[in-house]
Design a protein around this motif. Structure first.
Motif, PDB file in Angstrom:
ATOM      1  N   ILE A   1       0.830  -1.197   0.000  1.00 14.70           N
ATOM      2  CA  ILE A   1       0.000   0.000   0.000  1.00 14.70           C
ATOM      3  C   ILE A   1       0.871   1.255   0.000  1.00 14.70           C
ATOM      4  CG2 ILE A   1      -1.613   1.340   1.401  1.00 14.70           C
ATOM      5  CD1 ILE A   1      -2.843  -0.928  -0.222  1.00 14.70           C
ATOM      6  N   LEU A   2       1.963   1.233   0.753  1.00 12.61           N
ATOM      7  CA  LEU A   2       2.882   2.374   0.742  1.00 12.61           C
ATOM      8  C   LEU A   2       3.470   2.587  -0.648  1.00 12.61           C
ATOM      9  CD1 LEU A   2       4.756   1.794   4.133  1.00 12.61           C
ATOM     10  CD2 LEU A   2       2.956   3.463   3.642  1.00 12.61           C
ATOM     11  N   ALA A   3       3.815   1.496  -1.313  1.00 11.23           N
ATOM     12  CA  ALA A   3       4.329   1.621  -2.679  1.00 11.23           C
ATOM     13  C   ALA A   3       3.256   2.139  -3.633  1.00 11.23           C
ATOM     14  CB  ALA A   3       4.852   0.263  -3.154  1.00 11.23           C
ATOM     15  N   SER A   4       2.012   1.682  -3.451  1.00 15.10           N
ATOM     16  CA  SER A   4       0.917   2.167  -4.299  1.00 15.10           C
ATOM     17  C   SER A   4       0.666   3.651  -4.082  1.00 15.10           C
ATOM     18  CB  SER A   4      -0.356   1.363  -4.006  1.00 15.10           C
ATOM     19  OG  SER A   4      -0.165  -0.012  -4.271  1.00 15.10           O
ATOM     20  N   ALA A   5       0.755   4.106  -2.828  1.00 17.80           N
ATOM     21  CA  ALA A   5       0.569   5.530  -2.547  1.00 17.80           C
ATOM     22  C   ALA A   5       1.652   6.365  -3.220  1.00 17.80           C
ATOM     23  CB  ALA A   5       0.577   5.760  -1.035  1.00 17.80           C
ATOM     24  N   ALA A   6       2.886   5.864  -3.212  1.00 13.04           N
ATOM     25  CA  ALA A   6       3.969   6.589  -3.882  1.00 13.04           C
ATOM     26  C   ALA A   6       3.747   6.643  -5.388  1.00 13.04           C
ATOM     27  CB  ALA A   6       5.310   5.915  -3.564  1.00 13.04           C
ATOM     28  N   ILE A   7       3.243   5.556  -5.971  1.00 14.69           N
ATOM     29  CA  ILE A   7       2.983   5.535  -7.414  1.00 14.69           C
ATOM     30  C   ILE A   7       1.855   6.497  -7.771  1.00 14.69           C
ATOM     31  CG2 ILE A   7       2.172   4.076  -9.303  1.00 14.69           C
ATOM     32  CD1 ILE A   7       3.602   1.740  -7.984  1.00 14.69           C
ATOM     33  N   ILE A   8       0.821   6.575  -6.923  1.00 21.19           N
ATOM     34  CA  ILE A   8      -0.292   7.487  -7.197  1.00 21.19           C
ATOM     35  C   ILE A   8       0.171   8.941  -7.158  1.00 21.19           C
ATOM     36  CG2 ILE A   8      -2.488   8.327  -6.264  1.00 21.19           C
ATOM     37  CD1 ILE A   8      -3.044   5.461  -5.321  1.00 21.19           C
ATOM     38  N   ALA A   9       1.016   9.270  -6.189  1.00 19.98           N
ATOM     39  CA  ALA A   9       1.455  10.660  -6.035  1.00 19.98           C
ATOM     40  C   ALA A   9       2.597  11.033  -6.970  1.00 19.98           C
ATOM     41  CB  ALA A   9       1.894  10.897  -4.586  1.00 19.98           C
TER      42      ALA A   9
ATOM     43  N   LEU B   1      -5.004   8.385 -15.621  1.00 21.59           N
ATOM     44  CA  LEU B   1      -3.988   7.490 -15.057  1.00 21.59           C
ATOM     45  C   LEU B   1      -4.345   7.091 -13.632  1.00 21.59           C
ATOM     46  CD1 LEU B   1      -1.245   6.070 -15.299  1.00 21.59           C
ATOM     47  CD2 LEU B   1      -0.164   8.202 -14.558  1.00 21.59           C
ATOM     48  N   LEU B   2      -4.875   8.030 -12.857  1.00 23.33           N
ATOM     49  CA  LEU B   2      -5.279   7.722 -11.480  1.00 23.33           C
ATOM     50  C   LEU B   2      -6.417   6.708 -11.466  1.00 23.33           C
ATOM     51  CD1 LEU B   2      -5.211  11.268  -9.811  1.00 23.33           C
ATOM     52  CD2 LEU B   2      -3.567   9.412  -9.532  1.00 23.33           C
ATOM     53  N   ALA B   3      -7.346   6.822 -12.417  1.00 25.34           N
ATOM     54  CA  ALA B   3      -8.451   5.858 -12.477  1.00 25.34           C
ATOM     55  C   ALA B   3      -7.928   4.444 -12.704  1.00 25.34           C
ATOM     56  CB  ALA B   3      -9.438   6.263 -13.580  1.00 25.34           C
ATOM     57  N   GLU B   4      -6.962   4.297 -13.612  1.00 22.54           N
ATOM     58  CA  GLU B   4      -6.389   2.977 -13.853  1.00 22.54           C
ATOM     59  C   GLU B   4      -5.657   2.456 -12.615  1.00 22.54           C
ATOM     60  OE1 GLU B   4      -3.884   3.287 -17.226  1.00 22.54           O
ATOM     61  OE2 GLU B   4      -5.500   3.790 -18.633  1.00 22.54           O
ATOM     62  N   GLN B   5      -4.946   3.342 -11.934  1.00 27.40           N
ATOM     63  CA  GLN B   5      -4.234   2.920 -10.728  1.00 27.40           C
ATOM     64  C   GLN B   5      -5.205   2.535  -9.619  1.00 27.40           C
ATOM     65  OE1 GLN B   5      -1.751   6.316  -9.960  1.00 27.40           O
ATOM     66  NE2 GLN B   5      -0.138   5.649 -11.356  1.00 27.40           N
ATOM     67  N   PHE B   6      -6.336   3.222  -9.515  1.00 27.28           N
ATOM     68  CA  PHE B   6      -7.321   2.889  -8.497  1.00 27.28           C
ATOM     69  C   PHE B   6      -7.990   1.553  -8.795  1.00 27.28           C
ATOM     70  CE2 PHE B   6      -7.958   7.602  -7.276  1.00 27.28           C
ATOM     71  CZ  PHE B   6      -6.876   7.505  -6.413  1.00 27.28           C
ATOM     72  N   VAL B   7      -8.232   1.268 -10.064  1.00 30.78           N
ATOM     73  CA  VAL B   7      -8.780  -0.045 -10.429  1.00 30.78           C
ATOM     74  C   VAL B   7      -7.801  -1.159 -10.042  1.00 30.78           C
ATOM     75  CG1 VAL B   7      -9.465  -1.520 -12.355  1.00 30.78           C
ATOM     76  CG2 VAL B   7     -10.256   0.839 -12.262  1.00 30.78           C
ATOM     77  N   ALA B   8      -6.521  -0.949 -10.341  1.00 29.08           N
ATOM     78  CA  ALA B   8      -5.508  -1.937  -9.973  1.00 29.08           C
ATOM     79  C   ALA B   8      -5.404  -2.072  -8.454  1.00 29.08           C
ATOM     80  CB  ALA B   8      -4.150  -1.539 -10.566  1.00 29.08           C
ATOM     81  N   LEU B   9      -5.526  -0.948  -7.733  1.00 34.97           N
ATOM     82  CA  LEU B   9      -5.461  -0.998  -6.272  1.00 34.97           C
ATOM     83  C   LEU B   9      -6.656  -1.745  -5.697  1.00 34.97           C
ATOM     84  CD1 LEU B   9      -4.096  -0.095  -3.641  1.00 34.97           C
ATOM     85  CD2 LEU B   9      -5.393   2.047  -3.804  1.00 34.97           C
TER      86      LEU B   9
END
Length: 260
Positions: A182-190, A238-246
């Motif tokens: 989750i920490l890695a996902s947060a870094a990728i989102i930001a 891009l955020l929408a795609e990342q949220f779907v993956a998350l």
């Protein structure tokens, strides 16, 4: 079976069995981010847990302890609470990623002071984090993640019946490993927005160095806020795609948590 007499005959035994089954479901609903927020009344969670409990008693081979007041039954109830809280907490971790990313973006934009009361938790939260959290919630509901999560909660009764051996150490390590993801996902989102803001800050620093008479704060803060808003708008697909993956990752981790 030996149940405490409630004075309602056979319905008393069925009521105690329903209450026993509702423990895991109620704990999962309480810990989940969508069903456990303050906006959802307690009565709604109780009704939903009761409805799923009735389904479990009629369609799944759930074995209820013979003595509801015995020590093994109390231990089994504690295990039910742990399993339910784990299923909800894993989903809660996924919904914490947008808040972490929002705090990082808001700090880079100079909007860290723009906070408001989060209606879901009742605590102070940044405006950017709330925006990203709402976006993740809408994406999660759009892909039917709440229905898949409820199905996993129901399937957990067949994989781990009440009183079954639940390896707390192994599941705890699984949750801890998911927290690191989750920490890695947060870094990728930001990352996309923070890179744009870093570029703006570098340009602002060069300009202020070239023209010392300019007020760095009067120039840098509006430029950072404007660049951050534009970067958020451009990065929305891009955020929408990342949220779907998350969301898919969170559901996979819930399925892994209930896997024997």
């Amino acid at each position: 079976m030996s149940f405490p007499d409630l004075g309602i005959g056979v319905m008393g035994e069925q009521l105690w069995a329903l209450l026993f089954v509702m423990v895991r479901i109620g704990a999962a609903l309480l810990a989940a981010p969508l069903f456990g927020i303050r906006a959802v009344p307690v009565q709604v969670r109780i009704v939903l847990a009761a409805a799923l409990g009735v389904y479990m008693l009629n369609w799944m081979p759930v074995r209820v302890p013979e003595d509801m007041l015995a020590l093994p039954t109390l231990v089994a109830l504690l295990g039910e609470v742990v399993i339910g809280m784990t299923l909800g907490f894993v989903l809660q971790l996924a919904f914490a990623a947008p808040s972490l990313a929002g705090e990082q973006i808001a700090g880079s934009m100079g909007m860290a002071i723009a906070t408001a009361v989060d209606p879901a938790s009742g605590s102070q939260s940044g405006a950017i984090g709330q925006f990203l959290g709402i976006m993740l919630t809408l994406v999660f509901l759009a892909i039917g993640g709440h229905l898949i999560w409820l199905r996993l909660v129901v399937e957990s009764y067949t994989l781990f019946p009440p009183g079954a051996d639940w390896d707390v150490g192994e599941r705890g390590w699984l949750v801890a490993s998911f927290a690191s993801q989750i920490l890695a996902s947060a870094a990728i989102i930001a990352l996309p927005v923070t890179l744009v803001l870093l570029l703006v800050q570098v340009v602002t620093g060069v300009i202020s160095r070239s023209a010392p008479a300019l007020n760095l704060f009067a120039l840098g803060l509006p430029a950072g806020v404007l660049a951050g808003i534009i970067a958020l708008l451009l990065a929305t697909p891009l955020l929408a795609e990342q949220f779907v993956a998350l969301a898919e990752l969170a559901l996979d981790m819930v399925a892994e948590a209930v896997r024997p």
